[in-house]
Scaffold this motif. Structure first.
Motif, mmCIF file in Angstrom:
data_model
loop_
_atom_site.group_PDB
_atom_site.id
_atom_site.type_symbol
_atom_site.label_atom_id
_atom_site.label_comp_id
_atom_site.label_asym_id
_atom_site.label_seq_id
_atom_site.Cartn_x
_atom_site.Cartn_y
_atom_site.Cartn_z
ATOM 1 N N GLU A 19 0.840 -1.193 0.000
ATOM 2 C CA GLU A 19 0.000 0.000 0.000
ATOM 3 C C GLU A 19 0.873 1.240 0.000
ATOM 4 N N PHE A 20 0.337 2.307 -0.567
ATOM 5 C CA PHE A 20 1.069 3.564 -0.656
ATOM 6 C C PHE A 20 0.189 4.700 -0.161
ATOM 7 N N PRO A 21 0.750 5.597 0.639
ATOM 8 C CA PRO A 21 -0.048 6.710 1.142
ATOM 9 C C PRO A 21 -0.536 7.618 0.007
ATOM 10 N N VAL A 22 -1.817 7.946 0.059
ATOM 11 C CA VAL A 22 -2.388 8.881 -0.905
ATOM 12 C C VAL A 22 -2.108 10.291 -0.405
ATOM 13 N N ILE A 23 -1.482 11.091 -1.234
ATOM 14 C CA ILE A 23 -1.193 12.482 -0.884
ATOM 15 C C ILE A 23 -2.385 13.357 -1.256
ATOM 16 N N SER A 24 -2.881 13.186 -2.470
ATOM 17 C CA SER A 24 -4.021 13.959 -2.960
ATOM 18 C C SER A 24 -4.821 13.099 -3.922
ATOM 19 N N LYS A 25 -6.154 13.261 -3.872
ATOM 20 C CA LYS A 25 -6.997 12.506 -4.786
ATOM 21 C C LYS A 25 -8.305 13.262 -5.012
ATOM 22 N N LYS A 38 0.312 9.585 -5.213
ATOM 23 C CA LYS A 38 0.692 8.692 -4.114
ATOM 24 C C LYS A 38 2.193 8.737 -3.876
ATOM 25 N N LYS A 39 2.568 8.460 -2.627
ATOM 26 C CA LYS A 39 3.979 8.334 -2.253
ATOM 27 C C LYS A 39 4.400 6.886 -2.454
ATOM 28 N N MET A 40 5.436 6.693 -3.235
ATOM 29 C CA MET A 40 5.995 5.359 -3.468
ATOM 30 C C MET A 40 7.271 5.231 -2.623
ATOM 31 N N PRO A 41 7.860 4.037 -2.546
ATOM 32 C CA PRO A 41 9.073 3.865 -1.730
ATOM 33 C C PRO A 41 10.210 4.834 -2.087
ATOM 34 N N ALA A 42 10.397 5.132 -3.366
ATOM 35 C CA ALA A 42 11.523 5.989 -3.757
ATOM 36 C C ALA A 42 11.087 7.189 -4.586
ATOM 37 N N GLY A 43 9.815 7.560 -4.537
ATOM 38 C CA GLY A 43 9.358 8.684 -5.337
ATOM 39 C C GLY A 43 7.861 8.845 -5.248
ATOM 40 N N TYR A 44 7.279 9.364 -6.322
ATOM 41 C CA TYR A 44 5.852 9.681 -6.345
ATOM 42 C C TYR A 44 5.213 9.154 -7.626
ATOM 43 N N ILE A 66 7.527 18.783 -8.645
ATOM 44 C CA ILE A 66 7.163 18.580 -10.051
ATOM 45 C C ILE A 66 5.863 17.781 -10.144
ATOM 46 N N MET A 67 5.745 16.747 -9.335
ATOM 47 C CA MET A 67 4.542 15.906 -9.377
ATOM 48 C C MET A 67 3.318 16.661 -8.865
ATOM 49 N N GLN A 68 3.491 17.484 -7.829
ATOM 50 C CA GLN A 68 2.372 18.259 -7.319
ATOM 51 C C GLN A 68 1.903 19.266 -8.371
ATOM 52 N N ASN A 69 2.839 19.870 -9.099
ATOM 53 C CA ASN A 69 2.474 20.805 -10.171
ATOM 54 C C ASN A 69 1.696 20.092 -11.272
ATOM 55 N N LYS A 70 2.123 18.894 -11.646
ATOM 56 C CA LYS A 70 1.414 18.113 -12.668
ATOM 57 C C LYS A 70 0.017 17.750 -12.166
ATOM 58 N N TYR A 71 -0.084 17.347 -10.902
ATOM 59 C CA TYR A 71 -1.377 17.035 -10.294
ATOM 60 C C TYR A 71 -2.298 18.255 -10.368
#
Length: 85
Positions: A19-25, A38-44, A66-71
């Motif tokens: 399972e991976f923590p959801v940051i935003s959905k 989502k947060k992955m073991p070594a990235g997003y 970068i990922m938050q901007n794309k989101y």
């Protein structure tokens, strides 16, 4: 840098984690679309999907900003058009 990945690549990147923590959905029930970061073991991992368009795109990066901007861009597009693409 953001890399577009396949579902198999996402599975490989997950390692042993289940399972991976959801940051935003956010979801749009009318268009059956969603954007999920989502947060992955070594990235997003950013998942962008629409069941009505039968489309799924996955993106990976180790840079949170970068990922938050794309989101945010996908969310704005989904708010304006109903679809995150």
């Amino acid at each position: 840098m953001i890399k577009k990945i396949t579902e198999n690549e996402a599975i490989e990147l997950s390692g042993d984690a289940i399972e991976f923590p959801v940051i935003s959905k956010e979801e749009n029930d009318k268009t059956q679309s969603a954007v999920c970061l989502k947060k992955m073991p070594a990235g997003y991992l950013l998942g962008i999907s629409s069941e009505t368009k039968n489309k799924l795109e996955l993106y990976y990066s180790n840079d949170y900003e970068i990922m938050q901007n794309k989101y945010d861009k996908c969310m704005k597009l989904m708010e304006e058009t109903g679809f995150p693409f």
